[in-house]
Design an enzyme around this catalytic site. Structure first.
Site, PDB file in Angstrom:
ATOM      1  N   SER A   1       0.818  -1.215   0.000  1.00 11.97           N
ATOM      2  CA  SER A   1       0.000   0.000   0.000  1.00 11.97           C
ATOM      3  C   SER A   1       0.849   1.261   0.000  1.00 11.97           C
ATOM      4  O   SER A   1       1.917   1.308   0.625  1.00 11.97           O
ATOM      5  CB  SER A   1      -0.908   0.014   1.228  1.00 11.97           C
TER       6      SER A   1
ATOM      7  N   GLU B   1       0.185   3.733   1.646  1.00 12.91           N
ATOM      8  CA  GLU B   1       0.189   4.241   3.021  1.00 12.91           C
ATOM      9  C   GLU B   1       1.532   3.970   3.703  1.00 12.91           C
ATOM     10  O   GLU B   1       1.872   4.646   4.679  1.00 12.91           O
ATOM     11  CB  GLU B   1      -0.943   3.610   3.828  1.00 12.91           C
TER      12      GLU B   1
ATOM     13  N   TYR C   1      -2.051   0.285  10.363  1.00 10.77           N
ATOM     14  CA  TYR C   1      -2.270  -0.370   9.067  1.00 10.77           C
ATOM     15  C   TYR C   1      -1.018  -0.280   8.200  1.00 10.77           C
ATOM     16  O   TYR C   1      -0.561  -1.280   7.637  1.00 10.77           O
ATOM     17  CB  TYR C   1      -3.448   0.283   8.359  1.00 10.77           C
TER      18      TYR C   1
END
Length: 354
Positions: free
Chosen positions: A131, A133, A154
Protein backbone atom coordinates in the site's frame (compact mmCIF):
# COMPACT_ATOMS: atom_id res chain seq x y z
CA UNK A 1 -5.49 -24.11 -17.59
CA UNK A 2 -3.69 -22.01 -14.99
CA UNK A 3 -4.92 -22.03 -11.41
CA UNK A 4 -4.98 -18.95 -9.18
CA UNK A 5 -5.82 -18.54 -5.50
CA UNK A 6 -7.12 -15.16 -4.32
CA UNK A 7 -7.36 -14.28 -0.64
CA UNK A 8 -9.83 -11.47 -0.05
CA UNK A 9 -11.79 -12.43 -3.17
CA UNK A 10 -15.00 -10.87 -1.86
CA UNK A 11 -13.42 -7.39 -1.63
CA UNK A 12 -13.28 -4.74 -4.30
CA UNK A 13 -9.93 -5.82 -5.76
CA UNK A 14 -10.57 -9.53 -5.30
CA UNK A 15 -13.83 -9.43 -7.25
CA UNK A 16 -12.34 -7.48 -10.15
CA UNK A 17 -9.26 -9.72 -10.20
CA UNK A 18 -11.44 -12.84 -10.26
CA UNK A 19 -13.29 -11.47 -13.30
CA UNK A 20 -10.04 -10.64 -15.07
CA UNK A 21 -8.51 -14.07 -14.47
CA UNK A 22 -11.68 -15.89 -15.53
CA UNK A 23 -11.71 -13.71 -18.64
CA UNK A 24 -8.17 -14.94 -19.32
CA UNK A 25 -9.16 -18.60 -18.93
CA UNK A 26 -7.93 -19.29 -15.40
CA UNK A 27 -9.41 -21.65 -12.88
CA UNK A 28 -9.92 -19.29 -9.93
CA UNK A 29 -10.08 -20.28 -6.28
CA UNK A 30 -11.09 -17.80 -3.61
CA UNK A 31 -10.59 -17.90 0.14
CA UNK A 32 -13.53 -16.56 2.15
CA UNK A 33 -14.19 -16.41 5.86
CA UNK A 34 -17.10 -18.21 7.46
CA UNK A 35 -19.68 -15.68 8.63
CA UNK A 36 -23.24 -15.63 9.88
CA UNK A 37 -24.26 -13.50 6.89
CA UNK A 38 -23.47 -13.79 3.18
CA UNK A 39 -20.72 -11.43 2.02
CA UNK A 40 -20.23 -12.58 -1.56
CA UNK A 41 -22.34 -9.92 -3.29
CA UNK A 42 -19.37 -8.56 -5.27
CA UNK A 43 -18.73 -11.94 -6.93
CA UNK A 44 -22.28 -13.34 -7.10
CA UNK A 45 -22.85 -11.80 -10.58
CA UNK A 46 -20.04 -13.91 -12.03
CA UNK A 47 -22.35 -16.90 -11.70
CA UNK A 48 -25.37 -15.08 -13.09
CA UNK A 49 -23.92 -13.09 -15.99
CA UNK A 50 -24.07 -14.87 -19.39
CA UNK A 51 -20.78 -13.28 -20.42
CA UNK A 52 -19.14 -15.18 -17.57
CA UNK A 53 -19.97 -18.69 -18.74
CA UNK A 54 -16.57 -19.67 -17.37
CA UNK A 55 -17.87 -18.76 -13.92
CA UNK A 56 -17.98 -22.54 -13.45
CA UNK A 57 -14.23 -22.24 -13.01
CA UNK A 58 -14.67 -20.12 -9.88
CA UNK A 59 -14.38 -22.11 -6.64
CA UNK A 60 -14.82 -20.67 -3.15
CA UNK A 61 -13.22 -22.17 -0.06
CA UNK A 62 -13.90 -21.32 3.55
CA UNK A 63 -10.72 -20.59 5.42
CA UNK A 64 -8.77 -18.18 7.57
CA UNK A 65 -5.46 -16.45 6.83
CA UNK A 66 -4.84 -16.68 10.58
CA UNK A 67 -4.45 -20.49 10.49
CA UNK A 68 -1.42 -22.08 8.81
CA UNK A 69 -2.86 -25.60 9.00
CA UNK A 70 -5.89 -24.53 7.02
CA UNK A 71 -3.73 -22.78 4.42
CA UNK A 72 -1.45 -25.79 4.00
CA UNK A 73 -4.32 -28.15 3.30
CA UNK A 74 -5.87 -25.72 0.84
CA UNK A 75 -2.66 -25.10 -1.09
CA UNK A 76 -1.89 -28.81 -1.15
CA UNK A 77 -5.30 -29.49 -2.69
CA UNK A 78 -5.43 -26.60 -5.19
CA UNK A 79 -1.77 -26.57 -6.24
CA UNK A 80 -2.09 -23.00 -7.61
CA UNK A 81 0.21 -21.50 -10.20
CA UNK A 82 -0.39 -17.99 -8.86
CA UNK A 83 -1.42 -16.69 -5.42
CA UNK A 84 -2.77 -13.16 -4.93
CA UNK A 85 -2.79 -12.14 -1.27
CA UNK A 86 -5.36 -9.35 -1.00
CA UNK A 87 -6.97 -10.19 2.37
CA UNK A 88 -6.42 -7.54 5.04
CA UNK A 89 -7.98 -5.24 7.56
CA UNK A 90 -7.62 -2.39 5.10
CA UNK A 91 -9.24 0.62 6.75
CA UNK A 92 -6.59 3.03 8.02
CA UNK A 93 -8.76 4.78 10.62
CA UNK A 94 -10.00 1.45 12.01
CA UNK A 95 -6.41 0.30 12.47
CA UNK A 96 -5.95 2.87 15.23
CA UNK A 97 -8.87 1.31 17.09
CA UNK A 98 -7.85 -2.30 16.37
CA UNK A 99 -4.04 -2.23 16.09
CA UNK A 100 -3.38 -5.81 17.25
CA UNK A 101 -6.03 -7.29 14.98
CA UNK A 102 -4.73 -5.22 12.07
CA UNK A 103 -1.17 -6.40 12.70
CA UNK A 104 -2.28 -10.03 12.70
CA UNK A 105 -4.59 -9.99 9.67
CA UNK A 106 -2.71 -7.45 7.56
CA UNK A 107 0.86 -8.27 8.53
CA UNK A 108 1.33 -11.76 9.95
CA UNK A 109 -1.04 -13.38 7.46
CA UNK A 110 1.56 -12.71 4.77
CA UNK A 111 4.32 -14.64 6.47
CA UNK A 112 1.89 -17.50 7.17
CA UNK A 113 1.04 -17.71 3.51
CA UNK A 114 4.62 -17.38 2.30
CA UNK A 115 5.88 -20.02 4.71
CA UNK A 116 3.10 -22.37 3.65
CA UNK A 117 3.93 -21.77 -0.01
CA UNK A 118 7.60 -22.43 0.67
CA UNK A 119 6.73 -25.81 2.15
CA UNK A 120 3.86 -26.87 -0.12
CA UNK A 121 4.16 -25.13 -3.52
CA UNK A 122 7.44 -23.16 -3.82
CA UNK A 123 7.03 -22.81 -7.59
CA UNK A 124 3.83 -20.77 -7.26
CA UNK A 125 4.08 -17.07 -8.06
CA UNK A 126 3.04 -14.80 -5.19
CA UNK A 127 1.57 -11.30 -5.23
CA UNK A 128 1.47 -9.23 -2.03
CA UNK A 129 -0.95 -6.29 -1.93
CA UNK A 130 1.23 -3.55 -0.52
CA UNK A 131 0.00 0.00 0.00
CA UNK A 132 1.03 3.59 -0.65
CA UNK A 133 0.19 4.24 3.02
CA UNK A 134 3.62 2.74 3.77
CA UNK A 135 5.18 5.96 2.44
CA UNK A 136 3.30 7.96 5.07
CA UNK A 137 5.01 11.29 5.62
CA UNK A 138 7.66 10.82 2.91
CA UNK A 139 7.57 13.80 0.51
CA UNK A 140 5.92 13.23 -2.88
CA UNK A 141 6.25 11.93 -5.48
CA UNK A 142 6.88 8.42 -4.18
CA UNK A 143 8.45 5.61 -6.20
CA UNK A 144 10.09 2.23 -5.54
CA UNK A 145 13.16 3.88 -3.98
CA UNK A 146 11.31 6.28 -1.65
CA UNK A 147 11.90 5.65 2.05
CA UNK A 148 8.93 4.33 4.03
CA UNK A 149 7.56 6.44 6.90
CA UNK A 150 4.33 4.70 8.01
CA UNK A 151 1.86 6.80 9.99
CA UNK A 152 -0.69 4.19 11.14
CA UNK A 153 -0.89 0.63 12.48
CA UNK A 154 -2.27 -0.37 9.07
CA UNK A 155 0.73 1.10 7.25
CA UNK A 156 3.15 -0.53 9.71
CA UNK A 157 1.48 -3.92 9.21
CA UNK A 158 1.67 -3.51 5.44
CA UNK A 159 5.33 -2.60 5.76
CA UNK A 160 6.03 -5.82 7.66
CA UNK A 161 4.26 -7.76 4.90
CA UNK A 162 6.29 -5.90 2.27
CA UNK A 163 9.64 -6.72 3.85
CA UNK A 164 8.81 -10.35 4.62
CA UNK A 165 7.79 -10.80 0.97
CA UNK A 166 11.16 -9.45 -0.15
CA UNK A 167 12.91 -11.64 2.42
CA UNK A 168 11.26 -14.84 1.16
CA UNK A 169 12.14 -13.84 -2.39
CA UNK A 170 15.80 -13.31 -1.53
CA UNK A 171 16.21 -16.09 1.04
CA UNK A 172 14.31 -18.91 -0.67
CA UNK A 173 14.10 -17.86 -4.31
CA UNK A 174 10.31 -17.57 -4.35
CA UNK A 175 8.72 -15.61 -7.16
CA UNK A 176 7.22 -13.04 -4.80
CA UNK A 177 6.24 -9.48 -5.75
CA UNK A 178 4.95 -6.43 -3.92
CA UNK A 179 2.48 -4.23 -5.71
CA UNK A 180 2.62 -0.84 -3.98
CA UNK A 181 -0.78 0.37 -5.09
CA UNK A 182 -1.92 3.92 -4.53
CA UNK A 183 -5.61 4.59 -3.81
CA UNK A 184 -7.91 2.90 -6.29
CA UNK A 185 -11.68 3.16 -6.23
CA UNK A 186 -14.81 1.89 -7.97
CA UNK A 187 -18.54 1.37 -7.35
CA UNK A 188 -17.47 -1.70 -5.34
CA UNK A 189 -15.41 0.30 -2.86
CA UNK A 190 -16.40 -0.32 0.75
CA UNK A 191 -19.02 2.08 2.02
CA UNK A 192 -16.87 3.36 4.91
CA UNK A 193 -14.05 4.58 2.64
CA UNK A 194 -14.17 8.31 2.01
CA UNK A 195 -14.70 8.20 -1.76
CA UNK A 196 -17.63 5.82 -1.58
CA UNK A 197 -18.97 7.63 1.46
CA UNK A 198 -19.09 10.78 -0.66
CA UNK A 199 -20.68 9.24 -3.76
CA UNK A 200 -23.30 7.40 -1.71
CA UNK A 201 -24.13 10.64 0.09
CA UNK A 202 -24.49 12.50 -3.22
CA UNK A 203 -26.97 9.90 -4.46
CA UNK A 204 -28.88 9.88 -1.16
CA UNK A 205 -29.09 13.70 -1.10
CA UNK A 206 -30.38 13.77 -4.68
CA UNK A 207 -32.96 11.14 -3.70
CA UNK A 208 -34.01 13.13 -0.66
CA UNK A 209 -32.84 10.45 1.75
CA UNK A 210 -29.98 12.38 3.39
CA UNK A 211 -29.33 15.98 4.33
CA UNK A 212 -25.75 16.11 5.60
CA UNK A 213 -22.42 14.36 5.14
CA UNK A 214 -19.87 14.21 7.96
CA UNK A 215 -16.18 13.98 7.08
CA UNK A 216 -12.75 14.62 8.59
CA UNK A 217 -9.65 16.05 6.90
CA UNK A 218 -10.59 17.60 3.54
CA UNK A 219 -7.04 18.69 2.71
CA UNK A 220 -5.48 15.22 2.43
CA UNK A 221 -4.25 14.62 -1.12
CA UNK A 222 -4.35 11.19 -2.74
CA UNK A 223 -3.50 9.62 -6.08
CA UNK A 224 -6.85 8.06 -7.02
CA UNK A 225 -7.24 5.53 -9.84
CA UNK A 226 -9.80 3.02 -11.12
CA UNK A 227 -9.65 -0.42 -9.48
CA UNK A 228 -10.25 -2.64 -12.58
CA UNK A 229 -7.12 -1.17 -14.16
CA UNK A 230 -5.07 -1.81 -11.04
CA UNK A 231 -5.88 -5.53 -10.86
CA UNK A 232 -4.51 -5.86 -14.38
CA UNK A 233 -1.21 -4.49 -13.04
CA UNK A 234 -1.27 -7.19 -10.35
CA UNK A 235 -1.59 -9.87 -13.00
CA UNK A 236 1.14 -8.34 -15.15
CA UNK A 237 3.60 -8.46 -12.25
CA UNK A 238 3.28 -12.24 -12.06
CA UNK A 239 3.81 -12.66 -15.81
CA UNK A 240 7.33 -11.21 -15.80
CA UNK A 241 10.52 -13.23 -16.21
CA UNK A 242 11.77 -12.22 -12.75
CA UNK A 243 9.98 -10.98 -9.61
CA UNK A 244 10.07 -7.26 -8.97
CA UNK A 245 8.22 -4.71 -6.84
CA UNK A 246 6.23 -1.95 -8.53
CA UNK A 247 4.51 1.30 -7.61
CA UNK A 248 1.11 1.60 -9.29
CA UNK A 249 -0.70 4.93 -9.56
CA UNK A 250 -1.83 7.71 -11.90
CA UNK A 251 0.80 10.35 -11.16
CA UNK A 252 -1.94 12.85 -10.36
CA UNK A 253 -3.09 13.87 -6.87
CA UNK A 254 -6.37 15.41 -5.71
CA UNK A 255 -7.63 16.43 -2.28
CA UNK A 256 -10.77 15.15 -0.59
CA UNK A 257 -12.14 18.64 -1.24
CA UNK A 258 -11.48 18.14 -4.98
CA UNK A 259 -13.40 14.87 -4.85
CA UNK A 260 -16.32 16.63 -3.15
CA UNK A 261 -16.38 19.39 -5.74
CA UNK A 262 -16.36 16.92 -8.61
CA UNK A 263 -18.98 14.58 -7.15
CA UNK A 264 -21.46 17.22 -5.97
CA UNK A 265 -20.85 19.43 -9.00
CA UNK A 266 -21.68 16.52 -11.31
CA UNK A 267 -25.28 16.57 -10.05
CA UNK A 268 -25.46 20.35 -9.82
CA UNK A 269 -25.04 20.72 -6.04
CA UNK A 270 -22.76 22.89 -3.90
CA UNK A 271 -20.96 20.51 -1.53
CA UNK A 272 -20.43 23.23 1.08
CA UNK A 273 -24.16 23.28 1.81
CA UNK A 274 -24.14 19.63 2.86
CA UNK A 275 -20.72 18.71 4.28
CA UNK A 276 -19.94 19.01 7.99
CA UNK A 277 -16.57 18.41 9.66
CA UNK A 278 -16.53 15.86 12.49
CA UNK A 279 -13.26 15.62 14.49
CA UNK A 280 -13.96 11.94 15.17
CA UNK A 281 -12.89 11.21 11.61
CA UNK A 282 -9.43 12.71 12.02
CA UNK A 283 -6.54 10.27 12.38
CA UNK A 284 -4.10 10.57 15.32
CA UNK A 285 -1.34 10.93 12.70
CA UNK A 286 -2.30 12.16 9.25
CA UNK A 287 -0.83 11.37 5.85
CA UNK A 288 -0.99 14.60 3.91
CA UNK A 289 0.14 13.89 0.36
CA UNK A 290 0.54 10.66 -1.62
CA UNK A 291 1.51 10.90 -5.29
CA UNK A 292 2.77 7.97 -7.36
CA UNK A 293 5.72 7.95 -9.71
CA UNK A 294 4.82 4.80 -11.65
CA UNK A 295 7.29 5.14 -14.51
CA UNK A 296 8.90 1.79 -13.66
CA UNK A 297 5.55 0.03 -14.17
CA UNK A 298 5.08 1.81 -17.47
CA UNK A 299 8.55 0.76 -18.64
CA UNK A 300 8.54 -2.87 -17.52
CA UNK A 301 4.85 -3.82 -17.39
CA UNK A 302 3.70 -1.51 -20.19
CA UNK A 303 0.94 -0.50 -17.81
CA UNK A 304 -0.60 2.94 -17.79
CA UNK A 305 -3.96 4.10 -16.36
CA UNK A 306 -6.67 5.24 -18.76
CA UNK A 307 -9.60 6.35 -16.59
CA UNK A 308 -9.23 9.97 -15.47
CA UNK A 309 -10.06 11.37 -12.05
CA UNK A 310 -13.22 13.03 -13.38
CA UNK A 311 -14.35 9.80 -15.07
CA UNK A 312 -13.70 7.83 -11.89
CA UNK A 313 -15.83 10.15 -9.75
CA UNK A 314 -18.65 10.09 -12.28
CA UNK A 315 -18.57 6.31 -12.62
CA UNK A 316 -19.01 6.04 -8.85
CA UNK A 317 -21.74 8.68 -8.60
CA UNK A 318 -23.64 7.10 -11.51
CA UNK A 319 -23.50 3.67 -9.89
CA UNK A 320 -24.78 4.95 -6.55
CA UNK A 321 -27.54 6.91 -8.26
CA UNK A 322 -28.59 3.77 -10.14
CA UNK A 323 -28.52 1.80 -6.89
CA UNK A 324 -31.28 4.15 -5.69
CA UNK A 325 -33.17 3.97 -8.99
CA UNK A 326 -32.08 7.45 -10.07
CA UNK A 327 -31.11 8.50 -13.60
CA UNK A 328 -27.46 9.22 -14.39
CA UNK A 329 -26.48 12.77 -15.43
CA UNK A 330 -23.82 11.58 -17.88
CA UNK A 331 -24.75 10.00 -21.21
CA UNK A 332 -21.40 8.26 -21.51
CA UNK A 333 -21.95 6.19 -18.37
CA UNK A 334 -25.26 4.56 -19.20
CA UNK A 335 -23.66 1.20 -19.98
CA UNK A 336 -22.72 0.81 -16.30
CA UNK A 337 -25.25 -1.46 -14.58
CA UNK A 338 -26.62 -0.73 -11.14
CA UNK A 339 -24.87 -3.39 -9.09
CA UNK A 340 -22.33 -5.06 -11.34
CA UNK A 341 -19.68 -3.16 -13.24
CA UNK A 342 -18.19 -6.27 -14.87
CA UNK A 343 -14.79 -6.47 -16.55
CA UNK A 344 -16.16 -7.00 -20.07
CA UNK A 345 -18.60 -4.11 -19.59
CA UNK A 346 -15.73 -1.90 -18.46
CA UNK A 347 -13.89 -2.79 -21.67
CA UNK A 348 -17.02 -2.01 -23.67
CA UNK A 349 -17.35 1.35 -21.97
CA UNK A 350 -13.71 2.12 -22.76
CA UNK A 351 -14.29 1.53 -26.46
CA UNK A 352 -17.38 3.74 -26.54
CA UNK A 353 -16.05 6.61 -24.43
CA UNK A 354 -12.82 6.60 -26.42
Amino acid sequence: MKKALITGITGQDGSYLAELLLHKGYEVHGLIRRASTFNTQRIDPIYRDPHHGNGVHLHLHHGDVGAMGNLAGLLQTIQPDEVYHLAAQSHVRVSFDLPEYTGDVTGLSTVRLLETLRQVKPTARFYQASSSEMFGSAPPPQDEKTSFQPQSPYAAAKLYAYWVTRNYREAYGLFACNGILFNHESPRRGETFVTRKITRAVAAIVAGQQEELYLGNLDAKRDWGYAPEYVEAMWLMLQQDAPQDFVIGTGEAHSVRDFLEEAFGYVGLDWQKYVRIDPRYYRPTEVDYLLADARQAERHLHWKPKVTFRELVRIMVDADLENLGMACPGEGMRLLPARFNGWHRWEQRQRIVA
